[in-house]
Design a protein around this motif. Structure first.
Motif, short mmCIF file in Angstrom:
data_model
loop_
_atom_site.label_atom_id
_atom_site.label_comp_id
_atom_site.label_asym_id
_atom_site.label_seq_id
_atom_site.Cartn_x
_atom_site.Cartn_y
_atom_site.Cartn_z
N PHE A 15 89.90 -24.96 28.71
CA PHE A 15 91.11 -24.52 29.88
C PHE A 15 91.46 -22.98 29.96
N THR A 117 96.28 -37.10 39.31
CA THR A 117 95.34 -36.05 39.10
C THR A 117 93.93 -35.86 39.49
N THR A 131 95.75 -22.40 41.96
CA THR A 131 96.79 -22.73 40.59
C THR A 131 96.82 -24.42 40.53
N PHE A 132 97.63 -25.01 41.56
CA PHE A 132 97.93 -26.19 41.56
C PHE A 132 96.72 -27.13 41.06
N ARG A 134 94.06 -26.59 39.78
CA ARG A 134 93.44 -26.05 38.44
C ARG A 134 94.47 -26.75 37.38
N ILE A 135 95.65 -26.72 37.46
CA ILE A 135 96.51 -27.30 36.43
C ILE A 135 96.55 -28.77 36.40
N CYS A 136 96.19 -29.24 37.57
CA CYS A 136 95.91 -30.95 37.64
C CYS A 136 94.64 -31.44 36.90
N ASN A 138 93.45 -29.43 34.42
CA ASN A 138 93.63 -29.20 33.01
C ASN A 138 94.56 -30.41 32.56
N LEU A 139 95.39 -30.91 33.14
CA LEU A 139 96.19 -32.16 32.75
C LEU A 139 95.23 -33.45 32.66
#
Length: 301
Positions: A15, A117, A131-132, A134-136, A138-139
């Protein structure tokens, strides 16, 4: 446990490879070749099928359409039939041990993260990427590891009880009594046919989701050898994994929503059995009549 922690550390390090601008330190030529605009219509293999489904956003629209239909059906059921209520003043029947409840809780938390996600990633362009999304992503990866940890205990404790039985056909024919306001004994063991269907979708299907997700996520790290073992090119592994992962994802998300409605709303208070471990006697006698008779015969009521 050491292997699990190593996998977790590897995932976290992967990540961290993402750069602030949304690119990856290891830009993948395989992913670039897999883009819809780079696939030739006359190409052999999974290219044309991948182009047809992904290029027309069938995955993204499909999951929204199916989930919207499921939610609409739930609303109709709630308004016309309504939830069933069982007495909470009678005896309690111990149904689930600590390990069962903890593993179920881990699976529930992971799916609560995985489903939204996953949908957001399907609609990544609508959310502007970056970013949003990409965060999803990773989660989604972290939740996958949590789900993987929860699977072995559930398989050990529940697989035998989840095997099909003749009375499951009767359950299916009356839809478990969910379409009736009258409380009559329903032909079901400790787990009814609906719960069994969810189990065989969530566990084997979930394992396939983990495998295909890993094949896509760690494509440049691990799949050259896997692709050779399968007698396929890396790009074909990517396309096939994406197709299977998305189709199974839609099926799993649909069953997950059904499971939540049945446990939290359709049967009032049923969800607490996975918190306390106890079910109400009347609920067991009506909704799990074969298991109730089994417990009576063993003198466990």
């Amino acid at each position: 446990m050491r292997k699990i922690l190593s996998l977790f550390a590897f995932a976290i390090s992967a990540f961290a490879l993402n750069l602030p601008d949304g690119t990856n330190q290891y830009e993948s030529n395989v992913w670039a070749a897999g883009r819809v605009e780079n696939i030739k219509p006359y190409e052999d293999g999974f290219g044309p099928l991948f182009t047809f489904i992904q290029g027309n956003d069938y995955f993204a629209f499909g999951v929204v359409a199916i989930l919207a239909a499921v939610v609409f059906a739930f609303v109709l059921h709630f308004l016309i039939i309504g939830p069933k209520h069982f007495s909470h003043d009678g005896k309690k029947i111990y149904a689930f041990g600590v390990i069962e409840r903890v593993s179920h809780a881990l699976a529930a938390v992971s799916w609560i993260v995985l489903v939204p996600t996953g949908i957001i990633m399907m609609w990544g362009d609508l959310f502007g990427g970056g970013t949003f999304v990409r965060i999803c992503k990773n989660l989604h990866g972290i939740a996958t590891i949590i789900f993987a940890v929860s699977v072995p205990p559930m398989m050990i404790y529940w697989t035998k009880r989840m095997l099909p039985a003749i009375y499951d056909i009767k359950w299916m024919m009356i839809v478990g009594g969910y379409l009736s306001k009258v409380k009559r004994p329903v032909p079901a063991g400790k787990f009814n046919a609906g719960q069994k269907a969810w189990y065989w979708i969530a566990i084997p299907g979930g394992l396939v989701m983990i495998a295909t997700g890993a094949a896509m996520y760690f494509l440049d790290f691990s799949t050259p050898n896997v692709a050779g073992w399968l007698g396929m090119s890396q790009i074909e592994v990517l396309r096939l994994s994406a197709i299977i992962h998305n189709i199974l994802g839609i099926v799993c998300a649909t069953f997950f929503f059904v499971h939540i409605y049945m446990a939290a709303i359709a049967i009032h208070g049923a969800i607490w059995s996975m918190v306390t471990g106890y079910k109400e006697e009347e609920e067991v006698a009506i909704l799990h009549s074969y298991w109730y008779k089994e417990l009576q015969s063993k003198g466990q009521i």
